[in-house]
Design a protein around this motif. Structure first.
Motif, PDB file in Angstrom:
ATOM      1  N   GLU A  29      36.617 -10.155   9.897  1.00  0.00           N
ATOM      2  CA  GLU A  29      35.293  -9.660  10.274  1.00  0.00           C
ATOM      3  C   GLU A  29      34.312 -10.820  10.407  1.00  0.00           C
ATOM      4  N   ASP A  30      34.404 -11.769   9.487  1.00  0.00           N
ATOM      5  CA  ASP A  30      33.500 -12.915   9.527  1.00  0.00           C
ATOM      6  C   ASP A  30      33.741 -13.765  10.763  1.00  0.00           C
ATOM      7  N   GLN A  83      35.204 -12.608  13.604  1.00  0.00           N
ATOM      8  CA  GLN A  83      35.394 -11.733  14.761  1.00  0.00           C
ATOM      9  C   GLN A  83      36.855 -11.814  15.257  1.00  0.00           C
ATOM     10  N   TYR A 139      38.677  -6.484  14.388  1.00  0.00           N
ATOM     11  CA  TYR A 139      38.474  -5.877  13.064  1.00  0.00           C
ATOM     12  C   TYR A 139      37.015  -5.556  12.784  1.00  0.00           C
ATOM     13  N   GLU A 140      36.827  -4.322  12.276  1.00  0.00           N
ATOM     14  CA  GLU A 140      35.580  -3.900  11.650  1.00  0.00           C
ATOM     15  C   GLU A 140      35.937  -3.120  10.390  1.00  0.00           C
ATOM     16  N   ALA A 141      35.198  -3.363   9.332  1.00  0.00           N
ATOM     17  CA  ALA A 141      35.414  -2.592   8.119  1.00  0.00           C
ATOM     18  C   ALA A 141      35.125  -1.116   8.389  1.00  0.00           C
ATOM     19  N   THR A 155      38.961   0.934   4.518  1.00  0.00           N
ATOM     20  CA  THR A 155      38.541  -0.295   3.847  1.00  0.00           C
ATOM     21  C   THR A 155      38.049   0.046   2.446  1.00  0.00           C
TER      22      THR A 155
END
Length: 795
Positions: free
Chosen positions: A610-611, A613, A655-657, A679
């Motif tokens: 996520e950090d 991307q 990815y996204e939480a 998550t």
């Protein structure tokens, strides 16, 4: 219930000798002496495995093959019941290994092989009750096995009391000789022995009892038995409108064999004319099934005339933290999990299993290849093989021949001298003896993929094929066509297959990502496969601290791994979909890489992606037509299973939480299955779940209690490794603790275990008094939880 667990037929008594045993770890000179003071020995129940108690150590002589478990020598003692009535025999279902049995200091018998069921007649030793039964177990010489065996009296012990004139142990052989829609012809061969000093006139009446409890056929035969002799009765019966034993409806019949005589102590009965009174002196009950099966080289395997693919796994006999001392509830739980995956077949790798496993396969609907040995001639075996092989083979066949689940015998597996003259001579010797002992089933052997290149492997297989009825190949899918071209015209089974990769060219261990299942699905002449392994097992480990083989579909706690869901999608008739993410940060157990696969995980926790991307590689396993994939309720796309051919559907997800949800649909667009990954936030509490609400107060029943580290919303925290403390009070005790991590150096016994991928279990055994089990779990920094389980009278 009595601690000696009576199973009483009307005219014979069978008692499990579970309690009252005293155990000494280590050798002593006078261990069989009835006058020996043994009050300070450890009190244990049987079945018992001392190796699982540890300590596991890299310096143990069993090394990697035994999972670094200890062996050694041990002694067991107990008194026989005081109330023995009649002729007594003692039956050991399994003692590992090299054991000697004594009664009041007198040597009764010896057996080197640890997997054979052995029966000893105690009548010649004058047993009347109260004598000291002693067993010395020697598991001190290595190597003798390629996997964890356990040590001690690890299977049940039975005391059987009968009249001197009785059916011999495992003395019935029930064969279905012809089956139509309207009738089944059954032949019942029954061996009766006369243990008296005089000639006896006796009658054998056999009743066939149907699945509904009604008597459906009877036969009666009279004979004369000379003193000390035995005779085989050959009776033929016809059953109208038989109910077939099938995988979906495994109906069973019972043959009840009643022995009567004119002068004996027993229950009186009169003939139909009301004439002379006879006395029933023995009865023997044999469950069996009515089914037909056929192995064909052209079209595969048929059960009751219907084509069936064997969707099988290999099973070792241990069960994680229980070691080798495994009671029926643990076996049933393992089979239920495999059935959830769509599994319908078991190969007993590589030894006769405990009888309870076969009884469960009969009741639950599994097909079985029953195997007697691993390698025949190697260090630790070669010195006794020539003397004992026939007795071990007969022990398996006599005990197991009436199980409808068994559809093939296997005489061995992966001999080091594959294709050599000595190996072929041994194979011929074993297969010929097996066919003589039981002509109703085919015989096979588990061939290793050994030889000089393809030509050498094929030549070895061709030589073996002359002596077997079914060709079992370990890791040989890529050579099936070569065998056919070489003239091998036998049914083919993949007796060991890897779960993800298959071989190629001359290399059976090549990394070719074509799943071996498709060599069954796409070929009519291949009967099925048996994955190696179905469930993780102890032994055959890598470097310390690895304790076992970690690449099964199911881990040692009973949890299905993400990789197992591929086979659920391939095997199961139930609509299914399962999403799994490739997690390169996940700890990977030490394993042989050819049996490995992608590091799949059932979670959606990738904060580093996520950090940055980044993308996450995701697989979806399904037997539906298509899958829609959503992230946080946003449709990422739709993909059809057919477009991926022999591979699972693959995705690359930014990815996204939150949530990742897979929705499976049929051709009409109807939703047939869903699966979601979530998550997790920070670990907050323990959630405790028992797999059963009620267990039996019999000292054997088990409840598996899973502790899961979750966040405030109940989502499993996938990298949580808190040390969980279990506290059990009330009607039971902890039998073992486990977390599925075979690389852990934690003990299998005790009351603590670290979470692995967020979970761990305690296996709790019921006592014999009944009441309530209270189980609690706690860990530093987490809210604790508890569950209650009722322990009810088992009588």
């Amino acid at each position: 219930m009595s601690s000696e667990a009576n199973t009483t037929e009307e005219h014979r008594r069978i008692r499990r000798l579970e309690t009252g045993w005293r155990f000494h770890r280590g050798d002593i000179d006078d261990g069989a002496d009835p006058e020996l003071e043994d009050d300070d020995w450890e009190a244990v129940d049987v079945p018992h495995d001392w190796s699982i108690e540890g300590p596991f150590d890299p310096d143990n002589p069993g090394d990697q093959q035994q999972g670094f478990a200890p062996g050694g020598v041990g002694w067991y003692r107990r008194e026989l019941p005081e109330d023995i009535d009649g002729e007594a025999t003692v039956r050991f279902d399994g003692v590992y290994r090299n054991f000697d049995v004594y009664v009041d200091g007198e040597h009764v018998g010896h057996r080197p092989y640890g997997y054979s069921t052995v029966t000893y007649d105690l009548a010649e030793f004058g047993v009347e009750g109260g004598e000291t039964l002693a067993v010395r177990v020697d598991n001190d010489e290595y190597p003798h096995s390629r996997w964890y065996t356990g040590s001690g009296i690890y299977r049940d012990v039975h005391l059987v009391e009968t009249d001197p004139v009785a059916v011999t142990p495992f003395g019935t052989d029930v064969r279905t000789t012809a089956v139509t829609r309207h009738s089944a012809d059954v032949q019942v061969l029954t061996e009766v022995e006369n243990g008296e000093s005089d000639t006896v006139e006796c009658t054998l009446e056999t009743e066939i009892v149907g699945p509904d409890g009604d008597v459906v056929a009877t036969a009666e035969t009279e004979t004369t038995l000379e003193a000390g002799e035995s005779d085989e009765f050959d009776q033929h019966l016809s059953i109208a409108d038989p109910e077939r034993w099938t995988l979906e409806d495994p109906s069973q019949y019972v043959a009840r064999s009643v022995v009567s005589r004119e002068s004996a102590t027993g229950s009186p009965s009169q003939n139909d004319e009301g004439g002379e009174t006879t006395l029933a002196i023995d009865d023997y009950v044999t469950p069996f099934g009515i089914r037909t099966f056929e192995w064909t080289a052209e079209a595969g395997f048929f059960l009751n005339g219907e084509s069936v693919d064997l969707k099988g796994v290999n099973l070792h006999h241990d069960a994680g933290c229980l070691g080798a001392a495994v009671t029926e509830p643990a076996l049933e739980r393992r089979l239920e999990t495999l059935q959830e995956l769509g599994c319908n077949a078991i190969r007993t790798a590589h030894n006769p299993p405990q009888p309870e496993l076969l009884e469960l396969c009969d009741r639950m609907g599994f097909l079985v290849i029953d195997e007697v040995y691993d390698k025949w001639r190697h260090e630790g075996v070669d010195e006794w093989f020539d003397e004992w092989w026939r007795e071990d083979l007969a022990a398996m066949i006599d005990r197991d021949r009436n199980h409808p689940s068994i559809v093939c015998w296997s005489v061995g597996n992966e001999n080091y001298d594959q294709g050599d003259d000595q190996m072929i001579e041994d194979l011929a010797m074993l297969t010929e003896a097996t066919a003589e002992m039981d002509p109703t089933r085919p015989v096979t052997y588990g061939n290793p993929p050994w030889g000089e290149g393809t030509e050498g492997v094929v030549e070895n297989i061709r030589r073996v094929a002359e002596h077997v009825d079914v060709l079992c190949g370990n890791y040989q899918e890529h050579w099936y066509d070569d065998y056919r071209e070489a003239g091998v015209d036998l049914p083919i089974v993949g007796s060991e297959n890897r779960r993800f990769f298959r071989g190629s060219g001359d290399d059976p261990l090549a990394f070719v990502p074509r799943n071996p299942w498709y060599d069954v699905a796409e070929r009519d002449d291949v009967c099925g496969q048996f994955l190696w392994p179905g469930i993780d097992y102890l032994g055959e480990s890598r470097e310390w601290p690895s304790k076992g083989w970690p690449t099964g579909l199911v881990d040692t706690t009973g949890a299905i791994k993400p990789v197992g869901r591929f086979h659920q999608a391939a095997w199961s008739e139930e609509p299914t979909v399962f999403a799994a993410a490739v997690d390169h940060e996940r700890e990977r157990p030490a394993c042989r890489p050819e049996w490995s696969g992608p590091p799949l995980s059932a979670h959606w926790n990738f904060p580093d992606r996520e950090d940055s991307q980044g993308f996450v590689n995701v697989y979806t396993f399904t037997n539906a037509e298509s899958v829609d994939l959503y992230q946080n309720d946003e449709l990422l796309g739709t993909q059809r299973a057919d477009d991926f051919g022999l591979r699972p559907i693959e995705w690359y997800v930014p990815y996204e939480a939150g949530t990742l949800r897979a929705i499976a649909k049929d051709d009409d667009g109807d939703v047939v299955a869903e699966h979601e990954l979530e998550t997790a936030a920070e670990p907050s509490r323990i959630e405790l779940e028992a797999d059963r609400e009620t267990i039996a107060a019999d000292g054997r029943d088990l409840v598996y209690v899973r502790a899961t580290v979750t966040d405030d919303d109940g989502v499993r925290v996938p990298r949580a490794d808190h040390e969980v403390r279990f506290d059990v009070s009330g009607a039971g005790e902890i039998a073992g603790v486990d977390n599925g991590d075979l690389d852990s150096d934690e003990s299998w016994v005790g009351d603590t275990r670290s979470a692995y991928r967020g979970t761990c279990i305690a296996v709790v055994r019921a006592d014999r008094d009944g009441g309530t089990l209270e189980i609690e779990a706690a860990a530093d920094g987490l809210a604790e939880d508890g569950v209650s389980v009722a322990v009810e009278d088992a009588s």
